[in-house]
Design a protein around this motif. Structure first.
Motif, PDB file in Angstrom:
ATOM      1  N   THR A   1     -49.550  78.833 -34.313  1.00  0.00           N
ATOM      2  CA  THR A   1     -49.589  77.829 -33.247  1.00  0.00           C
ATOM      3  C   THR A   1     -48.483  76.806 -33.411  1.00  0.00           C
ATOM      4  OG1 THR A   1     -51.998  78.104 -33.080  1.00  0.00           O
ATOM      5  CG2 THR A   1     -51.040  76.106 -32.125  1.00  0.00           C
ATOM      6  N   LEU A   2     -48.253  76.340 -34.634  1.00  0.00           N
ATOM      7  CA  LEU A   2     -47.223  75.339 -34.874  1.00  0.00           C
ATOM      8  C   LEU A   2     -45.827  75.911 -34.647  1.00  0.00           C
ATOM      9  CD1 LEU A   2     -48.678  73.613 -38.084  1.00  0.00           C
ATOM     10  CD2 LEU A   2     -48.629  72.712 -35.760  1.00  0.00           C
ATOM     11  N   ARG A   3     -45.593  77.134 -35.083  1.00  0.00           N
ATOM     12  CA  ARG A   3     -44.270  77.732 -34.892  1.00  0.00           C
ATOM     13  C   ARG A   3     -43.991  78.033 -33.428  1.00  0.00           C
ATOM     14  NH1 ARG A   3     -44.014  82.019 -39.995  1.00  0.00           N
ATOM     15  NH2 ARG A   3     -43.719  80.441 -41.635  1.00  0.00           N
ATOM     16  N   ALA A   4     -45.027  78.314 -32.645  1.00  0.00           N
ATOM     17  CA  ALA A   4     -44.818  78.589 -31.221  1.00  0.00           C
ATOM     18  C   ALA A   4     -44.337  77.354 -30.474  1.00  0.00           C
ATOM     19  CB  ALA A   4     -46.109  79.111 -30.582  1.00  0.00           C
ATOM     20  N   THR A   5     -44.658  76.157 -30.988  1.00  0.00           N
ATOM     21  CA  THR A   5     -44.236  74.904 -30.362  1.00  0.00           C
ATOM     22  C   THR A   5     -43.145  74.197 -31.166  1.00  0.00           C
ATOM     23  OG1 THR A   5     -46.086  73.781 -31.479  1.00  0.00           O
ATOM     24  CG2 THR A   5     -46.447  74.552 -29.221  1.00  0.00           C
ATOM     25  N   ASP A   6     -42.487  74.920 -32.063  1.00  0.00           N
ATOM     26  CA  ASP A   6     -41.373  74.377 -32.855  1.00  0.00           C
ATOM     27  C   ASP A   6     -41.777  73.137 -33.640  1.00  0.00           C
ATOM     28  OD1 ASP A   6     -39.696  76.371 -32.057  1.00  0.00           O
ATOM     29  OD2 ASP A   6     -38.800  75.244 -30.415  1.00  0.00           O
ATOM     30  N   ARG A   7     -42.964  73.167 -34.227  1.00  0.00           N
ATOM     31  CA  ARG A   7     -43.413  72.065 -35.080  1.00  0.00           C
ATOM     32  C   ARG A   7     -43.480  72.531 -36.526  1.00  0.00           C
ATOM     33  NH1 ARG A   7     -48.861  70.026 -32.561  1.00  0.00           N
ATOM     34  NH2 ARG A   7     -48.975  72.153 -31.780  1.00  0.00           N
ATOM     35  N   PRO A   8     -43.303  71.627 -37.490  1.00  0.00           N
ATOM     36  CA  PRO A   8     -43.321  72.045 -38.903  1.00  0.00           C
ATOM     37  C   PRO A   8     -44.680  72.596 -39.299  1.00  0.00           C
ATOM     38  CG  PRO A   8     -43.330  69.639 -38.710  1.00  0.00           C
ATOM     39  CD  PRO A   8     -43.062  70.173 -37.337  1.00  0.00           C
ATOM     40  N   ALA A   9     -44.679  73.663 -40.090  1.00  0.00           N
ATOM     41  CA  ALA A   9     -45.915  74.332 -40.513  1.00  0.00           C
ATOM     42  C   ALA A   9     -46.017  74.383 -42.031  1.00  0.00           C
ATOM     43  CB  ALA A   9     -45.971  75.744 -39.925  1.00  0.00           C
ATOM     44  N   ARG A  10     -45.438  73.382 -42.719  1.00  0.00           N
ATOM     45  CA  ARG A  10     -45.467  73.400 -44.180  1.00  0.00           C
ATOM     46  C   ARG A  10     -46.882  73.269 -44.719  1.00  0.00           C
ATOM     47  NH1 ARG A  10     -40.942  70.265 -43.002  1.00  0.00           N
ATOM     48  NH2 ARG A  10     -42.223  68.387 -43.097  1.00  0.00           N
ATOM     49  N   ALA A  11     -47.696  72.373 -44.128  1.00  0.00           N
ATOM     50  CA  ALA A  11     -49.064  72.191 -44.619  1.00  0.00           C
ATOM     51  C   ALA A  11     -49.896  73.454 -44.427  1.00  0.00           C
ATOM     52  CB  ALA A  11     -49.718  71.003 -43.921  1.00  0.00           C
ATOM     53  N   ALA A  12     -49.792  74.077 -43.250  1.00  0.00           N
ATOM     54  CA  ALA A  12     -50.542  75.315 -42.995  1.00  0.00           C
ATOM     55  C   ALA A  12     -50.079  76.424 -43.935  1.00  0.00           C
ATOM     56  CB  ALA A  12     -50.367  75.746 -41.536  1.00  0.00           C
ATOM     57  N   TRP A  13     -48.780  76.482 -44.198  1.00  0.00           N
ATOM     58  CA  TRP A  13     -48.265  77.491 -45.115  1.00  0.00           C
ATOM     59  C   TRP A  13     -48.793  77.257 -46.529  1.00  0.00           C
ATOM     60  CZ3 TRP A  13     -46.223  82.093 -45.391  1.00  0.00           C
ATOM     61  CH2 TRP A  13     -45.559  82.497 -46.538  1.00  0.00           C
ATOM     62  N   THR A  14     -48.928  75.997 -46.949  1.00  0.00           N
ATOM     63  CA  THR A  14     -49.450  75.689 -48.285  1.00  0.00           C
ATOM     64  C   THR A  14     -50.881  76.187 -48.446  1.00  0.00           C
ATOM     65  OG1 THR A  14     -48.023  73.732 -48.437  1.00  0.00           O
ATOM     66  CG2 THR A  14     -49.933  73.822 -49.918  1.00  0.00           C
ATOM     67  N   TRP A  15     -51.739  75.934 -47.438  1.00  0.00           N
ATOM     68  CA  TRP A  15     -53.131  76.385 -47.530  1.00  0.00           C
ATOM     69  C   TRP A  15     -53.218  77.900 -47.432  1.00  0.00           C
ATOM     70  CZ3 TRP A  15     -56.430  73.383 -49.612  1.00  0.00           C
ATOM     71  CH2 TRP A  15     -56.322  71.996 -49.478  1.00  0.00           C
ATOM     72  N   PHE A  16     -52.306  78.525 -46.705  1.00  0.00           N
ATOM     73  CA  PHE A  16     -52.285  79.994 -46.652  1.00  0.00           C
ATOM     74  C   PHE A  16     -51.977  80.572 -48.030  1.00  0.00           C
ATOM     75  CE2 PHE A  16     -49.941  83.978 -46.103  1.00  0.00           C
ATOM     76  CZ  PHE A  16     -50.859  84.713 -45.371  1.00  0.00           C
TER      77      PHE A  16
ATOM     78  N   PRO B   1     -65.236  75.313 -53.482  1.00  0.00           N
ATOM     79  CA  PRO B   1     -65.802  74.846 -52.212  1.00  0.00           C
ATOM     80  C   PRO B   1     -65.208  73.529 -51.727  1.00  0.00           C
ATOM     81  CG  PRO B   1     -67.533  75.681 -53.631  1.00  0.00           C
ATOM     82  CD  PRO B   1     -66.299  75.633 -54.461  1.00  0.00           C
ATOM     83  N   ALA B   2     -65.004  72.570 -52.642  1.00  0.00           N
ATOM     84  CA  ALA B   2     -64.423  71.291 -52.233  1.00  0.00           C
ATOM     85  C   ALA B   2     -62.986  71.476 -51.750  1.00  0.00           C
ATOM     86  CB  ALA B   2     -64.469  70.304 -53.396  1.00  0.00           C
ATOM     87  N   LEU B   3     -62.219  72.318 -52.443  1.00  0.00           N
ATOM     88  CA  LEU B   3     -60.833  72.568 -52.035  1.00  0.00           C
ATOM     89  C   LEU B   3     -60.773  73.262 -50.680  1.00  0.00           C
ATOM     90  CD1 LEU B   3     -57.853  72.427 -52.907  1.00  0.00           C
ATOM     91  CD2 LEU B   3     -58.137  74.688 -53.920  1.00  0.00           C
ATOM     92  N   ALA B   4     -61.643  74.254 -50.464  1.00  0.00           N
ATOM     93  CA  ALA B   4     -61.651  74.965 -49.175  1.00  0.00           C
ATOM     94  C   ALA B   4     -62.107  74.048 -48.046  1.00  0.00           C
ATOM     95  CB  ALA B   4     -62.564  76.185 -49.268  1.00  0.00           C
ATOM     96  N   PHE B   5     -63.058  73.164 -48.316  1.00  0.00           N
ATOM     97  CA  PHE B   5     -63.519  72.229 -47.279  1.00  0.00           C
ATOM     98  C   PHE B   5     -62.391  71.277 -46.883  1.00  0.00           C
ATOM     99  CE2 PHE B   5     -65.398  68.140 -46.079  1.00  0.00           C
ATOM    100  CZ  PHE B   5     -66.191  68.528 -45.007  1.00  0.00           C
ATOM    101  N   LEU B   6     -61.642  70.785 -47.874  1.00  0.00           N
ATOM    102  CA  LEU B   6     -60.514  69.901 -47.578  1.00  0.00           C
ATOM    103  C   LEU B   6     -59.464  70.628 -46.752  1.00  0.00           C
ATOM    104  CD1 LEU B   6     -58.931  67.267 -47.973  1.00  0.00           C
ATOM    105  CD2 LEU B   6     -58.061  68.214 -50.123  1.00  0.00           C
ATOM    106  N   GLY B   7     -59.129  71.858 -47.146  1.00  0.00           N
ATOM    107  CA  GLY B   7     -58.125  72.601 -46.397  1.00  0.00           C
ATOM    108  C   GLY B   7     -58.558  72.907 -44.971  1.00  0.00           C
TER     109      GLY B   7
END
Length: 223
Positions: free
Chosen positions: A59-74, A109-115
Motif C-alpha cells: 500500500t505504501l509503495r503504491a502511493t510512493d510513501r516510505p515503507a521502512r517501518a513496514a519492511w522492518t516488521w516484515f 506476544p508483546a512485540l507482535a502486538f506493538l507491530g
C-alpha cells in the motif's frame, strides 16, 4: 454448463508450506513452555504479522510513501518463522530448550502486538496544499507621501433598460502544480486497483489534504 474444478499448483504449494511452518512454530512454542492453546496461537500471530506487514508495504509503495517501518516488521516476522523452521531440523533439542529461546518466545506476544498496532494505525502522509501568493501593492513614487488604499468594491454599472440579464461568469479554476497532479494520479490508480472503482472527488480530497476547489480541478484533469 457445469464448471470444472481446477487445482492451482501454486495454491497447493502455499498450503503445504504454510502448514509445515505452522507446525514448526507450534512445536517451538510448546517446547518453550507455552502449552495448550497458547502453543497454537503463536504460529497464527507470526503469520498474521507477516501478512499485515507485506500488505502495508504494498500500500505504501503504491502511493510512493516510505515503507521502512513496514519492511522492518516484515523482517522480524520472517525471522521468527524461518528461525522456528530451522530450529526443528535437529539443530535444537526440543526436550532441553535454552533459557534464551524461552525468553524470546515469552516476549513475542508483546512485540507482535506493538507491530500490529503500528501497522494498523500509521496515519497517511497528506500532500500539503499549494501556497497561494497575493500580489503586493505598487510602491508609490514618493515614499514620504501617504497612500490611502480604497478597499471599497466598486458598484457595478446598471444594465441598460431592456437588456437581457446575463448569467454570472464562472469562477476561474485554481492553478494546480504538475507534481501534485502526478501524485494524485498515482493515488487514484492505487485506489482503483484496491477497490475496483474510480476514486471520487471527496475521497481524493481527503487523501491529498487539499481544499475542495483544488480537488475539483485535479479531478477534472484526471478524467
Amino acid at each position: 454448463m457445469a464448471r470444472t474444478l481446477r487445482l492451482d499448483p501454486i495454491l497447493i504449494q502455499a498450503v503445504i508450506a504454510g502448514s509445515l511452518s505452522f507446525a514448526h512454530l507450534h512445536d517451538i512454542a510448546d517446547a518453550a513452555g507455552q502449552a495448550g492453546w497458547k502453543a497454537w496461537a503463536y504460529p497464527i500471530s507470526v503469520d498474521l504479522l507477516l501478512v499485515a506487514a507485506w500488505r502495508r508495504m504494498r500500500t505504501l509503495r503504491a502511493t510512493d510513501r516510505p515503507a521502512r517501518a513496514a519492511w522492518t516488521w516484515f523482517v522480524i516476522a520472517l525471522t521468527a518463522s524461518v528461525g522456528a523452521n530451522v530450529a526443528t531440523a535437529g539443530l535444537l533439542d526440543l526436550h532441553h530448550v535454552p533459557a534464551t529461546l524461552r525468553v524470546l518466545v515469552a516476549g513475542w506476544p508483546a512485540l507482535a502486538f506493538l507491530g500490529g498496532t503500528l501497522l494498523a494505525h500509521t496515519p497517511p502522509t497528506a500532500v500539503p496544499a499549494p501556497a497561494t501568493t497575493e500580489p503586493l501593492p505598487a510602491t508609490p513614487a514618493d515614499p514620504a507621501s501617504p497612500v490611502t488604499l480604497d478597499r471599497t468594491p466598486a458598484a457595478p454599472a446598471p444594465a441598460p433598460a431592456g437588456a437581457p440579464e446575463l448569467p454570472p461568469a464562472p469562477a476561474a479554476a485554481p492553478a494546480v502544480p504538475a507534481a501534485l497532479v502526478v501524485h494524485a494520479r498515482k493515488v487514484a490508480d492505487a485506489h482503483q486497483a484496491a477497490t475496483g472503482h474510480r476514486i471520487d472527488t471527496g475521497t481524493l480530497r481527503t487523501r491529498l489534504g487539499v481544499p475542495p476547489a483544488v480537488a475539483d480541478a485535479i479531478a477534472a484533469q484526471l478524467t
